[in-house]
Design a protein around this motif. Structure first.
Motif, mmCIF file in Angstrom:
data_model
loop_
_atom_site.group_PDB
_atom_site.id
_atom_site.type_symbol
_atom_site.label_atom_id
_atom_site.label_comp_id
_atom_site.label_asym_id
_atom_site.label_seq_id
_atom_site.Cartn_x
_atom_site.Cartn_y
_atom_site.Cartn_z
ATOM 1 N N UNK A 207 1.045 -1.158 -0.102
ATOM 2 C CA UNK A 207 0.086 0.031 -0.035
ATOM 3 C C UNK A 207 0.995 1.179 -0.040
ATOM 4 N N UNK A 208 0.354 2.178 -0.855
ATOM 5 C CA UNK A 208 1.547 3.437 -1.076
ATOM 6 C C UNK A 208 0.603 4.645 -1.338
ATOM 7 N N UNK A 209 0.809 5.788 -0.666
ATOM 8 C CA UNK A 209 0.172 6.881 -1.286
ATOM 9 C C UNK A 209 0.267 7.419 -2.519
ATOM 10 N N UNK A 210 -0.769 8.047 -3.150
ATOM 11 C CA UNK A 210 -0.502 8.910 -4.628
ATOM 12 C C UNK A 210 0.828 9.564 -4.479
ATOM 13 N N UNK A 211 1.587 9.500 -5.571
ATOM 14 C CA UNK A 211 2.955 10.226 -5.390
ATOM 15 C C UNK A 211 4.112 9.407 -5.189
ATOM 16 N N UNK A 212 3.733 8.245 -4.382
ATOM 17 C CA UNK A 212 4.795 7.357 -3.827
ATOM 18 C C UNK A 212 5.310 6.490 -4.842
ATOM 19 N N UNK A 213 6.325 5.863 -4.236
ATOM 20 C CA UNK A 213 7.221 4.558 -5.095
ATOM 21 C C UNK A 213 7.189 3.302 -4.302
ATOM 22 N N UNK A 214 7.347 2.226 -5.193
ATOM 23 C CA UNK A 214 7.213 0.966 -5.012
ATOM 24 C C UNK A 214 8.324 0.303 -5.821
ATOM 25 N N UNK A 215 9.113 -0.653 -5.417
ATOM 26 C CA UNK A 215 9.784 -1.573 -6.460
ATOM 27 C C UNK A 215 9.473 -2.787 -6.285
ATOM 28 N N UNK B 271 -1.444 -1.153 -4.064
ATOM 29 C CA UNK B 271 -2.617 -0.355 -3.859
ATOM 30 C C UNK B 271 -2.316 1.203 -3.914
ATOM 31 N N UNK B 272 -2.670 1.856 -4.474
ATOM 32 C CA UNK B 272 -2.254 3.221 -4.160
ATOM 33 C C UNK B 272 -3.563 4.131 -4.035
ATOM 34 N N UNK B 273 -3.413 4.454 -2.611
ATOM 35 C CA UNK B 273 -4.790 5.244 -1.743
ATOM 36 C C UNK B 273 -4.147 5.964 -0.898
ATOM 37 N N UNK B 274 -4.847 7.049 -0.736
ATOM 38 C CA UNK B 274 -4.382 8.068 0.496
ATOM 39 C C UNK B 274 -5.384 7.512 1.794
ATOM 40 N N UNK C 182 5.821 8.007 -8.884
ATOM 41 C CA UNK C 182 4.818 9.048 -8.876
ATOM 42 C C UNK C 182 3.490 8.093 -9.240
ATOM 43 N N UNK C 183 3.408 7.386 -8.264
ATOM 44 C CA UNK C 183 2.267 6.340 -8.398
ATOM 45 C C UNK C 183 0.790 6.892 -8.440
ATOM 46 N N UNK C 184 0.116 6.607 -9.170
ATOM 47 C CA UNK C 184 -1.534 7.183 -8.954
ATOM 48 C C UNK C 184 -2.578 5.789 -8.845
ATOM 49 N N UNK C 185 -3.731 6.333 -8.124
ATOM 50 C CA UNK C 185 -4.770 5.492 -7.803
ATOM 51 C C UNK C 185 -4.944 4.453 -9.016
#
Length: 126
Positions: free
Chosen positions: A11-19, A123-126, A85-88
């Motif tokens: 789970x990451x917030x919008x604008x965040x990053x994951x690898x 999952x990209x969500x605030x 720059x992840x988006x929902x």
């Protein structure tokens, strides 16, 4: 036979990053082209990015260009997907795929890949 195991989702917030990582095992893995696909609930599996083994060429779907980077470490037999720059709309289960017979025009065809991982949820969500 090739086995693929994905990891790195979450789970990451919008604008965040994951690898994401995809560990591959099996005979002659380095000869296989490898790709990332994703599938959101109620939607078809979608091509994200691919690495073509024969010439190290890289391909992306338009919606992730400039934000996602696919890379491959042949010493570790591992495929990566750096997602910035992840988006929902990026929310989906992400799958790693491999096949020995891909050409440029077939890299985005999920139905033509022989080997798949189990998937990892992003999952990209605030």
């Amino acid at each position: 036979q090739v086995q693929l195991v994905e990891s790195g989702g979450g789970l990451v917030q919008p604008g965040g990053s994951l690898r994401l990582s995809c560990a591959a095992s099996g005979r002659n893995v380095r000869r296989y082209s490898m790709a990332w696909f994703r599938q959101a609930p109620g939607k078809e599996r979608e091509f994200v990015a691919a690495h073509k083994s024969s010439n190290n060429a890289i391909y992306y779907t338009d919606s992730v260009k400039g934000r996602f980077t696919i890379s491959r470490d042949n010493a570790k037999n591992t495929l990566y997907l750096q997602m910035n720059s992840l988006k929902p709309d990026d929310t989906a289960v992400y799958y790693c795929a491999a096949d020995a017979s891909m050409i440029v025009t077939t890299l985005s065809r999920a139905d033509l890949y022989d080997y798949w991982g189990q998937g990892t949820q992003v999952t990209v969500s605030s």
